[in-house]
Design a protein around this motif. Structure first.
Motif, PDB file in Angstrom:
ATOM      1  N   GLN A  66       3.105   3.857   0.447  1.00  0.00           N
ATOM      2  CA  GLN A  66       2.535   4.283   1.727  1.00  0.00           C
ATOM      3  C   GLN A  66       1.018   4.134   1.737  1.00  0.00           C
ATOM      4  O   GLN A  66       0.436   3.760   2.752  1.00  0.00           O
ATOM      5  CB  GLN A  66       2.938   5.721   2.076  1.00  0.00           C
ATOM      6  CG  GLN A  66       2.495   6.153   3.464  1.00  0.00           C
ATOM      7  CD  GLN A  66       3.026   5.247   4.576  1.00  0.00           C
ATOM      8  OE1 GLN A  66       4.231   5.014   4.681  1.00  0.00           O
ATOM      9  NE2 GLN A  66       2.135   4.718   5.403  1.00  0.00           N
ATOM     10  N   THR A  67       0.381   4.375   0.618  1.00  0.00           N
ATOM     11  CA  THR A  67      -1.074   4.192   0.532  1.00  0.00           C
ATOM     12  C   THR A  67      -1.431   2.722   0.721  1.00  0.00           C
ATOM     13  O   THR A  67      -2.400   2.391   1.417  1.00  0.00           O
ATOM     14  CB  THR A  67      -1.604   4.716  -0.813  1.00  0.00           C
ATOM     15  OG1 THR A  67      -1.245   6.093  -0.946  1.00  0.00           O
ATOM     16  CG2 THR A  67      -3.115   4.572  -0.909  1.00  0.00           C
ATOM     17  N   ILE A  68      -0.641   1.850   0.129  1.00  0.00           N
ATOM     18  CA  ILE A  68      -0.850   0.411   0.324  1.00  0.00           C
ATOM     19  C   ILE A  68      -0.670   0.063   1.794  1.00  0.00           C
ATOM     20  O   ILE A  68      -1.434  -0.720   2.362  1.00  0.00           O
ATOM     21  CB  ILE A  68       0.088  -0.411  -0.582  1.00  0.00           C
ATOM     22  CG1 ILE A  68      -0.291  -0.199  -2.048  1.00  0.00           C
ATOM     23  CG2 ILE A  68       0.044  -1.894  -0.207  1.00  0.00           C
ATOM     24  CD1 ILE A  68       0.675  -0.820  -3.036  1.00  0.00           C
ATOM     25  N   MET A  69       0.324   0.675   2.445  1.00  0.00           N
ATOM     26  CA  MET A  69       0.543   0.412   3.870  1.00  0.00           C
ATOM     27  C   MET A  69      -0.631   0.902   4.717  1.00  0.00           C
ATOM     28  O   MET A  69      -0.965   0.277   5.723  1.00  0.00           O
ATOM     29  CB  MET A  69       1.835   1.073   4.351  1.00  0.00           C
ATOM     30  CG  MET A  69       3.092   0.353   3.912  1.00  0.00           C
ATOM     31  SD  MET A  69       3.169  -1.309   4.627  1.00  0.00           S
ATOM     32  CE  MET A  69       3.058  -2.292   3.163  1.00  0.00           C
ATOM     33  N   TYR A  70      -1.280   1.993   4.303  1.00  0.00           N
ATOM     34  CA  TYR A  70      -2.490   2.421   5.022  1.00  0.00           C
ATOM     35  C   TYR A  70      -3.567   1.340   4.925  1.00  0.00           C
ATOM     36  O   TYR A  70      -4.229   1.022   5.914  1.00  0.00           O
ATOM     37  CB  TYR A  70      -3.036   3.731   4.458  1.00  0.00           C
ATOM     38  CG  TYR A  70      -2.149   4.946   4.669  1.00  0.00           C
ATOM     39  CD1 TYR A  70      -1.325   5.067   5.787  1.00  0.00           C
ATOM     40  CD2 TYR A  70      -2.138   5.978   3.736  1.00  0.00           C
ATOM     41  CE1 TYR A  70      -0.516   6.176   5.970  1.00  0.00           C
ATOM     42  CE2 TYR A  70      -1.332   7.099   3.915  1.00  0.00           C
ATOM     43  CZ  TYR A  70      -0.524   7.198   5.029  1.00  0.00           C
ATOM     44  OH  TYR A  70       0.262   8.303   5.213  1.00  0.00           O
ATOM     45  N   MET A  71      -3.734   0.774   3.742  1.00  0.00           N
ATOM     46  CA  MET A  71      -4.722  -0.298   3.562  1.00  0.00           C
ATOM     47  C   MET A  71      -4.337  -1.524   4.386  1.00  0.00           C
ATOM     48  O   MET A  71      -5.194  -2.161   5.011  1.00  0.00           O
ATOM     49  CB  MET A  71      -4.854  -0.651   2.072  1.00  0.00           C
ATOM     50  CG  MET A  71      -5.424   0.489   1.260  1.00  0.00           C
ATOM     51  SD  MET A  71      -5.731   0.195  -0.497  1.00  0.00           S
ATOM     52  CE  MET A  71      -4.429  -0.827  -1.036  1.00  0.00           C
ATOM     53  N   VAL A  72      -3.043  -1.844   4.399  1.00  0.00           N
ATOM     54  CA  VAL A  72      -2.543  -2.956   5.216  1.00  0.00           C
ATOM     55  C   VAL A  72      -2.867  -2.707   6.682  1.00  0.00           C
ATOM     56  O   VAL A  72      -3.317  -3.591   7.403  1.00  0.00           O
ATOM     57  CB  VAL A  72      -1.020  -3.141   4.999  1.00  0.00           C
ATOM     58  CG1 VAL A  72      -0.405  -4.025   6.065  1.00  0.00           C
ATOM     59  CG2 VAL A  72      -0.739  -3.694   3.611  1.00  0.00           C
TER      60      VAL A  72
END
Length: 137
Positions: A66-72
């Motif tokens: 989910q943190t990666i998705m925030y960056m995405v």
């Protein structure tokens, strides 16, 4: 309300310029879609975006999915805004981003239909780049 002669002339000019219409359509879509999809990475209203992330991504970037998705999401919002203000550059950023998404989906080994759709979008982003390049001369 009746259109003035100038408004009628402008309408004819716009209708006579299909390349301008195509440019405006593509620029609008490649501005709005990345911004909306980017914002949705924070809400997951449209989808649970983490299911589209290949597990190798969390091993390369040791963060929760989910943190990666925030960056995405942040990158997608920036890409959409860039298309709005600098379509020639923004279209290439979107095309590269879509290529990354396609590679991620192929590594994931599923969602081939989404990868194919994103390939079509990549071609559309490249078409926007060509139209933006032609308009800048």
């Amino acid at each position: 309300m009746k259109a003035t002669a100038a408004e009628r002339a402008n309408g004819r000019i716009l209708a006579a310029e299909p390349d301008r219409q195509a440019f405006l359509l593509l620029r609008t879509v490649f501005t709005v879609a990345p911004v909306l999809f980017g914002l949705d990475k924070f809400t997951n209203i449209l989808a649970d975006w983490t299911v589209y992330l290949a597990p190798v991504a969390t091993s390369v970037v040791p963060l929760p999915a989910q943190t990666i998705m925030y960056m995405v999401g942040v990158v997608e919002i920036i890409a959409g805004v860039l298309v709005a203000v600098r379509p020639r550059i923004g279209s290439l950023v979107v095309a590269a981003w879509l290529l990354g998404i396609i590679i991620n989906l192929l590594i994931l080994g599923s969602f081939h239909d989404v990868a194919l759709r994103d390939f079509g979008l990549l071609v559309g982003a490249l078409a926007l780049n060509r139209l933006a390049t032609a308009r800048s001369h």
